[in-house]
Design a protein around this motif. Structure first.
Motif, PDB file in Angstrom:
ATOM      1  N   ALA A 102      57.243 -49.387 -40.466  1.00 22.90           N
ATOM      2  CA  ALA A 102      56.721 -50.337 -39.476  1.00 22.90           C
ATOM      3  C   ALA A 102      55.226 -50.556 -39.677  1.00 22.90           C
ATOM      4  O   ALA A 102      54.744 -51.700 -39.625  1.00 22.90           O
ATOM      5  CB  ALA A 102      57.005 -49.838 -38.072  1.00 22.90           C
ATOM      6  N   THR A 116      54.756 -52.710 -42.718  1.00 26.09           N
ATOM      7  CA  THR A 116      55.156 -54.091 -42.440  1.00 26.09           C
ATOM      8  C   THR A 116      54.051 -54.814 -41.686  1.00 26.09           C
ATOM      9  O   THR A 116      53.683 -55.935 -42.042  1.00 26.09           O
ATOM     10  CB  THR A 116      56.471 -54.131 -41.636  1.00 26.09           C
ATOM     11  N   TRP A 117      53.500 -54.193 -40.649  1.00 21.97           N
ATOM     12  CA  TRP A 117      52.415 -54.844 -39.900  1.00 21.97           C
ATOM     13  C   TRP A 117      51.184 -55.041 -40.763  1.00 21.97           C
ATOM     14  O   TRP A 117      50.504 -56.064 -40.659  1.00 21.97           O
ATOM     15  CB  TRP A 117      52.090 -54.054 -38.626  1.00 21.97           C
ATOM     16  N   LEU A 123      51.756 -58.167 -42.631  1.00 23.43           N
ATOM     17  CA  LEU A 123      51.810 -59.382 -41.827  1.00 23.43           C
ATOM     18  C   LEU A 123      50.473 -59.801 -41.223  1.00 23.43           C
ATOM     19  O   LEU A 123      50.234 -60.993 -41.025  1.00 23.43           O
ATOM     20  CB  LEU A 123      52.826 -59.209 -40.692  1.00 23.43           C
ATOM     21  N   ASP A 133      58.106 -50.857 -32.083  1.00 25.93           N
ATOM     22  CA  ASP A 133      57.642 -51.876 -33.037  1.00 25.93           C
ATOM     23  C   ASP A 133      56.871 -53.037 -32.417  1.00 25.93           C
ATOM     24  O   ASP A 133      56.782 -54.114 -33.003  1.00 25.93           O
ATOM     25  CB  ASP A 133      58.799 -52.414 -33.887  1.00 25.93           C
ATOM     26  N   LEU A 138      60.061 -64.488 -40.828  1.00 26.71           N
ATOM     27  CA  LEU A 138      58.956 -64.103 -41.704  1.00 26.71           C
ATOM     28  C   LEU A 138      59.195 -64.515 -43.146  1.00 26.71           C
ATOM     29  O   LEU A 138      60.331 -64.555 -43.608  1.00 26.71           O
ATOM     30  CB  LEU A 138      58.757 -62.585 -41.617  1.00 26.71           C
ATOM     31  N   TRP A 166      61.872 -60.727 -38.452  1.00 24.12           N
ATOM     32  CA  TRP A 166      61.287 -61.686 -37.527  1.00 24.12           C
ATOM     33  C   TRP A 166      60.199 -61.022 -36.699  1.00 24.12           C
ATOM     34  O   TRP A 166      60.214 -59.813 -36.480  1.00 24.12           O
ATOM     35  CB  TRP A 166      62.341 -62.202 -36.554  1.00 24.12           C
ATOM     36  N   VAL A 167      59.301 -61.848 -36.190  1.00 19.76           N
ATOM     37  CA  VAL A 167      58.365 -61.440 -35.158  1.00 19.76           C
ATOM     38  C   VAL A 167      58.758 -62.201 -33.901  1.00 19.76           C
ATOM     39  O   VAL A 167      59.037 -63.403 -33.952  1.00 19.76           O
ATOM     40  CB  VAL A 167      56.905 -61.748 -35.553  1.00 19.76           C
ATOM     41  N   THR A 204      56.298 -58.396 -31.475  1.00 24.89           N
ATOM     42  CA  THR A 204      57.292 -57.351 -31.726  1.00 24.89           C
ATOM     43  C   THR A 204      58.068 -57.683 -32.993  1.00 24.89           C
ATOM     44  O   THR A 204      58.536 -58.809 -33.172  1.00 24.89           O
ATOM     45  CB  THR A 204      58.257 -57.212 -30.531  1.00 24.89           C
ATOM     46  N   TYR A 205      58.190 -56.694 -33.862  1.00 20.11           N
ATOM     47  CA  TYR A 205      58.912 -56.865 -35.118  1.00 20.11           C
ATOM     48  C   TYR A 205      60.380 -56.494 -34.932  1.00 20.11           C
ATOM     49  O   TYR A 205      60.706 -55.481 -34.308  1.00 20.11           O
ATOM     50  CB  TYR A 205      58.298 -55.980 -36.210  1.00 20.11           C
TER      51      TYR A 205
END
Length: 123
Positions: A6, A9-10, A13, A26, A66, A72-73, A83-84
């Motif tokens: 997580a 991933t952030w 992004l 998340d 994404l 998705w966000v 939120t992921y």
């Protein structure tokens, strides 16, 4: 998704110059004006804007598919709280299903307020 995934991933992004805080389900709070204890600042925002209240703006959401990561966000009524949702969290990838799931995760984070990671990009 584990917390290390997580966090990565952030990092993929978000703008690398931004400070942000990740919570246990998340939800990420981006701190546009980071000041003092970032975890406290993010917790204050999420306590107010995380919990879902159906029939109010707090129940609204949108989904963003994404390009730079799978999944998705899900957005809400505060532009800096995201939120992921990973593809493996759901069998149905319909945007409504994804959005409702992400909104539920945001609600959980808005109540639990468990900080997992702080990304401090202050100079």
């Amino acid at each position: 998704m584990n917390h290390t995934s997580a966090i990565e991933t952030w990092r993929t992004l978000l703008d690398p110059a931004k400070s942000w805080v990740l919570f246990g389900h998340d939800t990420c709070v981006i701190l546009m004006r980071p000041d003092g204890d970032l975890a406290d600042q993010a917790t204050t925002l999420l306590r107010e804007y995380g919990p879902v209240h159906p029939g109010t703006p707090a129940g609204d959401f949108d989904t963003i598919e994404l390009r730079d990561a799978p999944g998705w966000v899900v957005t809400g009524h505060h532009p800096d709280i995201l939120t992921y949702v990973a593809p493996d969290e759901l069998d149905d990838h319909d945007h409504l299903v994804v959005g409702l799931h992400g909104r539920t995760k945001r609600d959980q984070d808005g109540h639990d307020l468990t900080v997992i990671h702080v990304e401090d990009k202050r100079a």
